[in-house]
Design a protein around this motif. Structure first.
Motif, mmCIF file in Angstrom:
data_model
loop_
_atom_site.group_PDB
_atom_site.id
_atom_site.type_symbol
_atom_site.label_atom_id
_atom_site.label_comp_id
_atom_site.label_asym_id
_atom_site.label_seq_id
_atom_site.Cartn_x
_atom_site.Cartn_y
_atom_site.Cartn_z
ATOM 1 N N SER A 86 21.215 -33.500 -7.383
ATOM 2 C CA SER A 86 21.359 -32.905 -5.742
ATOM 3 C C SER A 86 19.077 -32.821 -5.070
ATOM 4 C CB SER A 86 21.448 -31.322 -6.222
ATOM 5 O OG SER A 86 21.364 -30.654 -5.065
ATOM 6 N N GLU A 87 18.778 -31.322 -6.285
ATOM 7 C CA GLU A 87 16.961 -31.630 -6.150
ATOM 8 C C GLU A 87 16.513 -33.492 -5.721
ATOM 9 O OE1 GLU A 87 15.887 -29.013 -5.121
ATOM 10 O OE2 GLU A 87 17.555 -28.099 -5.261
ATOM 11 N N ALA A 88 16.998 -34.769 -6.528
ATOM 12 C CA ALA A 88 16.929 -35.725 -6.629
ATOM 13 C C ALA A 88 16.819 -35.817 -4.987
ATOM 14 C CB ALA A 88 17.368 -36.609 -7.495
ATOM 15 N N LYS A 89 17.599 -35.580 -4.387
ATOM 16 C CA LYS A 89 17.622 -36.263 -3.618
ATOM 17 C C LYS A 89 16.872 -35.747 -2.258
ATOM 18 C CE LYS A 89 22.375 -37.220 -3.571
ATOM 19 N NZ LYS A 89 24.226 -36.694 -3.719
ATOM 20 N N THR A 90 16.773 -34.170 -2.021
ATOM 21 C CA THR A 90 15.836 -33.555 -1.363
ATOM 22 C C THR A 90 13.747 -33.149 -2.081
ATOM 23 O OG1 THR A 90 15.942 -30.601 -2.366
ATOM 24 C CG2 THR A 90 17.281 -32.625 -0.326
ATOM 25 N N ARG A 91 14.274 -33.252 -3.345
ATOM 26 C CA ARG A 91 12.551 -33.494 -3.610
ATOM 27 C C ARG A 91 12.322 -34.704 -4.739
ATOM 28 N NH1 ARG A 91 11.245 -29.085 -6.602
ATOM 29 N NH2 ARG A 91 13.366 -28.374 -7.201
ATOM 30 N N PRO A 92 12.263 -35.599 -4.301
ATOM 31 C CA PRO A 92 12.249 -36.681 -5.148
ATOM 32 C C PRO A 92 10.734 -36.649 -6.073
ATOM 33 C CG PRO A 92 11.686 -37.523 -2.984
ATOM 34 C CD PRO A 92 12.359 -35.789 -3.500
ATOM 35 N N ALA A 93 9.893 -36.271 -4.821
ATOM 36 C CA ALA A 93 7.970 -36.058 -5.442
ATOM 37 C C ALA A 93 7.911 -35.229 -6.299
ATOM 38 C CB ALA A 93 7.201 -36.545 -4.537
ATOM 39 N N ASP A 94 8.689 -34.020 -6.566
ATOM 40 C CA ASP A 94 8.896 -33.297 -7.441
ATOM 41 C C ASP A 94 8.560 -33.648 -9.153
ATOM 42 O OD1 ASP A 94 7.362 -31.794 -5.237
ATOM 43 O OD2 ASP A 94 9.081 -30.656 -5.212
ATOM 44 N N PRO A 95 8.308 -32.486 -9.486
ATOM 45 C CA PRO A 95 8.521 -32.860 -11.296
ATOM 46 C C PRO A 95 9.576 -31.723 -12.321
ATOM 47 C CG PRO A 95 6.799 -31.209 -11.107
ATOM 48 C CD PRO A 95 6.676 -32.067 -10.020
ATOM 49 N N LEU A 96 10.875 -32.675 -11.546
ATOM 50 C CA LEU A 96 11.979 -32.187 -11.511
ATOM 51 C C LEU A 96 12.682 -31.610 -12.407
ATOM 52 C CD1 LEU A 96 14.110 -33.389 -9.020
ATOM 53 C CD2 LEU A 96 13.075 -31.599 -8.431
ATOM 54 N N LEU A 97 12.560 -33.068 -13.783
ATOM 55 C CA LEU A 97 12.785 -31.811 -15.224
ATOM 56 C C LEU A 97 12.059 -30.899 -15.963
ATOM 57 C CD1 LEU A 97 14.474 -36.205 -16.292
ATOM 58 C CD2 LEU A 97 15.920 -33.757 -15.315
ATOM 59 N N LEU A 98 10.823 -31.603 -15.610
ATOM 60 C CA LEU A 98 9.691 -30.668 -15.873
ATOM 61 C C LEU A 98 9.881 -29.416 -15.557
ATOM 62 C CD1 LEU A 98 6.150 -32.355 -15.787
ATOM 63 C CD2 LEU A 98 7.771 -32.425 -17.870
ATOM 64 N N GLU A 99 10.461 -28.668 -14.177
ATOM 65 C CA GLU A 99 10.750 -27.749 -13.767
ATOM 66 C C GLU A 99 11.918 -26.897 -14.500
ATOM 67 O OE1 GLU A 99 11.224 -27.743 -9.692
ATOM 68 O OE2 GLU A 99 9.470 -28.451 -8.593
ATOM 69 N N LEU A 100 12.905 -28.135 -14.461
ATOM 70 C CA LEU A 100 14.202 -27.139 -14.574
ATOM 71 C C LEU A 100 13.711 -27.065 -16.727
ATOM 72 C CD1 LEU A 100 17.343 -27.043 -14.473
ATOM 73 C CD2 LEU A 100 17.042 -29.196 -15.568
ATOM 74 N N ALA A 101 13.327 -27.816 -17.396
ATOM 75 C CA ALA A 101 13.244 -27.474 -18.506
ATOM 76 C C ALA A 101 12.772 -26.680 -19.244
ATOM 77 C CB ALA A 101 12.067 -29.060 -19.639
ATOM 78 N N ASN A 102 11.716 -26.119 -17.997
ATOM 79 C CA ASN A 102 10.584 -24.484 -18.380
ATOM 80 C C ASN A 102 11.557 -23.579 -18.070
ATOM 81 O OD1 ASN A 102 7.926 -23.367 -18.097
ATOM 82 N ND2 ASN A 102 8.658 -22.292 -16.384
ATOM 83 N N GLU A 103 12.149 -24.108 -16.756
ATOM 84 C CA GLU A 103 13.371 -23.254 -16.446
ATOM 85 C C GLU A 103 14.673 -22.537 -17.301
ATOM 86 O OE1 GLU A 103 16.106 -21.901 -12.972
ATOM 87 O OE2 GLU A 103 15.581 -23.608 -12.508
ATOM 88 N N VAL A 104 15.253 -22.786 -17.963
ATOM 89 C CA VAL A 104 16.502 -22.931 -19.351
ATOM 90 C C VAL A 104 15.624 -22.773 -20.571
ATOM 91 C CG1 VAL A 104 17.692 -24.401 -17.847
ATOM 92 C CG2 VAL A 104 16.962 -25.585 -19.740
ATOM 93 N N ASP A 105 14.028 -22.979 -20.913
ATOM 94 C CA ASP A 105 13.176 -23.161 -22.300
ATOM 95 C C ASP A 105 14.202 -24.387 -22.867
ATOM 96 O OD1 ASP A 105 11.817 -22.770 -24.057
ATOM 97 O OD2 ASP A 105 13.037 -20.682 -24.717
ATOM 98 N N MET A 106 14.011 -25.541 -22.353
ATOM 99 C CA MET A 106 14.288 -26.628 -23.963
ATOM 100 C C MET A 106 13.138 -26.906 -22.962
ATOM 101 S SD MET A 106 17.670 -28.975 -22.258
ATOM 102 C CE MET A 106 18.262 -29.746 -23.747
#
Length: 295
Positions: A86-106
């Motif tokens: 979902s996020e990749a469609k609207t924010r493709p240039a952002d480091p999405l997986l790094l954001e998610l990893a940081n948010e869920v502590d993974m």
């Protein structure tokens, strides 16, 4: 990098168990990204970057094992993948997986692995093999989805504890310190067999070095030497004792373990049972020739 430069990098230090616990408590909420090392260097300037990274990596791996089941629950995996898509469609240039990893502590690299598995399962309508997944993580360009490939590569580059890049670095550092050990032995003109030579002779489970003529280190006889390019904490040392060191003692006699990045000082308590711990190549070595010629 030559042995002299590596020697300067290696921190010849021992920590009390209380000091180690203080450091591990500070690390509890840090994420396994390159930026966390800056915080550690600022907080503990008396420890080398290699020692800090080794301690953090070991502590983070313990943390990861405790949370593994939660992150890999099917509904959780599905929610992570749906969020990314979902996020990749609207924010493709952002480091999405790094954001998610940081948010869920993974771990970013482990999250990237989950995303690749989901993508390939969705695309192929079958569960990909471990071999295929590992190859894909080593070469993200193999991923047909170029955006996902970019995000997976970001995770691999930024994760300091997991992933194919970290595995390669750890392997290279381990080999490098084994070569340093061999160089030190040659400098002292000590005759030895290394792990490769021992395997060629038919040995299956061996230490890194068997001395053909034993030496004494701080008045303790040493028949073998094991090189560990890591910090010796309670958990790792106990694992090594059970899986390696005691069997070496039973088979070859007393020996020496070098934790090049230091260890908890209280762990050096098995000398009378045949295991000496050091954080560098020992300077106090007595050879058989010295013993025979001493008055």
């Amino acid at each position: 990098m030559d042995s002299a430069s590596v020697d300067q990098e290696v921190n010849k230090t021992r920590l009390s168990r209380a000091e180690y616990r203080c450091i591990s408590r500070f690390m509890e909420h840090l994420r396994p990204t390159r930026q966390c090392m800056k915080k550690l260097k600022t907080q503990f300037p008396h420890l080398s970057p290699s020692t800090l990274l080794s301690i953090f990596s070991q502590e983070y791996q313990k943390r990861t094992k405790r949370s593994m089941a939660r992150h890999h629950a099917p509904d959780v995996v599905k929610s992570y993948y749906q969020w990314y898509r979902s996020e990749a469609k609207t924010r493709p240039a952002d480091p999405l997986l790094l954001e998610l990893a940081n948010e869920v502590d993974m771990s970013p690299a482990l999250l990237a692995r989950v995303m690749v598995e989901c993508f390939m399962e969705e695309r192929e309508a079958s569960v990909p093999s471990r071999h295929v997944i590992n190859n894909t993580l080593r070469e993200p360009a193999l991923i047909p989805d170029l955006l996902l490939a970019k995000h997976v590569e970001q995770c691999t580059i930024n994760d300091c504890c997991y992933g194919p890049l970290v595995d390669c670095i750890k392997h290279a550092i381990g080999l490098e310190h084994e070569e340093i050990l061999r160089d030190k032995l040659r400098e002292r003109r000590l005759s030895f067999l290394d792990e490769n030579q021992l395997r060629a002779k038919g040995y299956d489970k061996t230490p890194d070095i068997i001395l053909e003529v034993p030496i004494a280190v701080e008045d303790h006889i040493v028949h073998w030497i094991e090189s560990k390019a890591s910090f010796g904490d309670d958990h790792s040392h106990q694992t090594y004792l059970n899986e390696q060191f005691w069997s070496y003692c039973n088979r070859f006699g007393p020996g020496l373990v070098i934790y090049w990045y230091g260890f908890i000082s209280e762990l050096d308590c098995q000398r009378d049972r045949g295991i000496v711990l050091k954080d560098c190549f020992p300077s106090d070595i007595t050879t058989l020739c010295q013993r025979l010629t001493s008055p």
